[in-house]
Design an enzyme around this catalytic site. Structure first.
Site, PDB file in Angstrom:
ATOM      1  N   THR A  33       0.847  -1.217   0.000  1.00 27.96           N
ATOM      2  CA  THR A  33       0.000   0.000   0.000  1.00 27.96           C
ATOM      3  C   THR A  33       0.877   1.259   0.000  1.00 27.96           C
ATOM      4  OG1 THR A  33      -0.200  -0.130   2.404  1.00 27.96           O
ATOM      5  CG2 THR A  33      -2.021  -1.043   1.125  1.00 27.96           C
ATOM      6  N   PHE A  40      -7.094  -4.891  -0.511  1.00 28.66           N
ATOM      7  CA  PHE A  40      -8.492  -5.219  -0.812  1.00 28.66           C
ATOM      8  C   PHE A  40      -9.429  -4.782   0.306  1.00 28.66           C
ATOM      9  CE2 PHE A  40      -7.895  -8.988  -3.989  1.00 28.66           C
ATOM     10  CZ  PHE A  40      -7.723  -8.074  -5.001  1.00 28.66           C
ATOM     11  N   HIS A 127      -0.309 -16.441  -5.578  1.00 27.23           N
ATOM     12  CA  HIS A 127      -1.432 -16.016  -6.430  1.00 27.23           C
ATOM     13  C   HIS A 127      -0.972 -15.566  -7.814  1.00 27.23           C
ATOM     14  CE1 HIS A 127      -3.819 -15.276  -2.461  1.00 27.23           C
ATOM     15  NE2 HIS A 127      -3.681 -16.539  -2.764  1.00 27.23           N
TER      16      HIS A 127
END
Ligand code: NAD
Length: 262
Positions: A33, A40, A127
Site C-alpha cells: 500500500t 483489498f 497467487h
C-alpha cells in the site's frame, strides 16, 4: 509507532532475526500500500469500490462485461502499471543480502519483492503475478506492458491477436487453483522455518493463510506486523501494529547495528 513498547518489540524482532537460521517472510497486499497499490479490505481498498463476487474465474470466462470490469479494476488499482518498491520491500531484500532470508512467500502479484532485489527463486507467488497475460484459448503469452498499451489506447477487453481468444492476467482469480508447485514448495518451507514474519495481511485468504499456521505448528516463532488485527494475533510471539514501510527499516537498522557491534 514510536512508543516505548513498539521500540522494545522492534528490538526483540531484531534479536529473533539474529538468532534464527531459516526465516520465511509472508506478505500480503498491505506490504504494497505504501507503494500506492491499494489493498483489498482496508477502508478505501479495492473492495470498497468493486464487488469481490464479480471477480471469479468462472464469471470472467462467461461474461464480456466481467472481463471489461476486471481490466478496469486492475487498471485503477495500479496493478498493471509500474509501481516502485517501498522501504518494506527494500528491508526484506536487505535481510536476503545478509544471508538471513530463506524465502518470501507472497500473496501479492505486483513483482515488487523481485524489483527490490530479492532473487526470483526466493519469491513464491501463491497467487501468480501480473507480469504476464495468457490467452485462454491458444496459450500465447504477452508481457503485461504490451496489453497495458492496448488498454491505454482505449481497448476495454483485449483479445489474442493470434486466435482472438480471451486474454487473462497470470494472477490467480477467485475460484481458480493455486499453482501446485509453488504451493507445495511454500508449504515445505513454511514447515521448516524457525521464524515466520507476516507483513500486511489480514490472514483470511486460504490456502495462503495456512503458511504461517504451518510454521507455528512446526515450532517456528511468529511475528506479525500489520495495521489491523488478524486471526493469528494470539499465536504471535511479537505483534506490531504499524506500517510495514516504517517498522521493517527500523528492525533492519537494529539488525545492522548489532551485526557491526559484533
Ligand atoms: P487484504 O487486503 O485482505 O489485507 C491487507 C492487510 O494489510 C490489512 O489487514 C491492512 O490493515 C494491512 N495493511 C495495509 N497497509 C499496511 C501497511 N502499510 N503496513 C502494514 N499493514 C498494512 O490483503 P491480503 O491479506 O493480502 O489478501 C488479499 C488478496 O489480495 C491477496 O490474495 C492478494 O493476492 C491480493 N492483492 C494483491 C495486491 C498486490 O499484489 N499488491 C493488491 C491487492 C490485493
Amino acid at each position: 509507532m514510536d512508543n516505548e513498547s513498539t521500540k522494545q518489540a522492534i528490538r526483540v524482532v531484531a534479536d529473533l532475526i539474529l538468532s534464527s537460521k531459516r526465516i520465511v517472510v509472508f506478505t500480503g497486499a498491505g506490504v504494497s500500500t505504501e507503494s500506492g497499490i491499494p489493498d483489498f479490505r482496508s477502508p478505501g481498498g479495492v473492495w470498497s469500490r468493486f464487488d469481490p463476487d464479480d471477480f471469479t474465474y468462472q464469471k470472467f470466462v462467461r461474461s464480456t462485461e466481467t472481463r471489461r470490469k476486471t481490466w478496469q479494476m486492475f487498471g485503477e488499482t495500479g496493478l498493471t502499471t509500474d509501481a516502485e518498491p517501498n522501504p518494506a520491500h527494500y528491508a526484506i531484500a536487505e535481510l536476503e543480502r545478509l544471508g538471513k532470508l530463506d524465502c518470501v512467500i507472497t500473496q501479492n502479484v505486483d513483482n515488487l519483492h523481485q524489483k527490490a532485489g530479492v532473487p526470483a527463486n526466493k519469491v513464491f507467488e501463491l497467487h501468480g503475478n501480473m507480469r504476464w497475460v495468457k490467452c485462454l484459448n491458444c496459450g500465447k503469452r504477452y508481457p503485461m506492458d504490451e496489453i497495458q498499451g492496448r488498454l491505454r489506447e482505449g481497448k476495454e477487453v483485449p483479445d489474442c491477436d493470434a486466435c482472438h481468444g480471451m486474454l487473462k492476467p497470470d494472477a490467480v482469480f477467485f475460484g481458480e487453483a493455486l499453482p501446485p508447485d509453488v504451493l507445495s514448495e511454500a508449504t515445505r518451507r513454511s514447515r521448516s522455518c524457525d521464524l515466520c514474519i507476516v507483513l500486511g495481511s489480514t490472514l483470511v485468504v486460504y490456502p495462503a493463510a495456512y503458511m504461517p499456521m504451518y510454521a507455528i505448528e512446526a515450532g517456528a516463532k511468529l511475528v506479525i506486523i500489520n495495521l489491523t488485527s488478524t486471526p493469528l494475533d494470539g499465536k504471535a510471539a511479537i505483534l506490531i501494529q504499524g506500517k510495514a514501510g516504517e517498522v521493517m527499516p527500523k528492525i533492519m537498522e537494529q539488525v545492522r547495528n548489532r551485526l557491526s557491534a559484533g
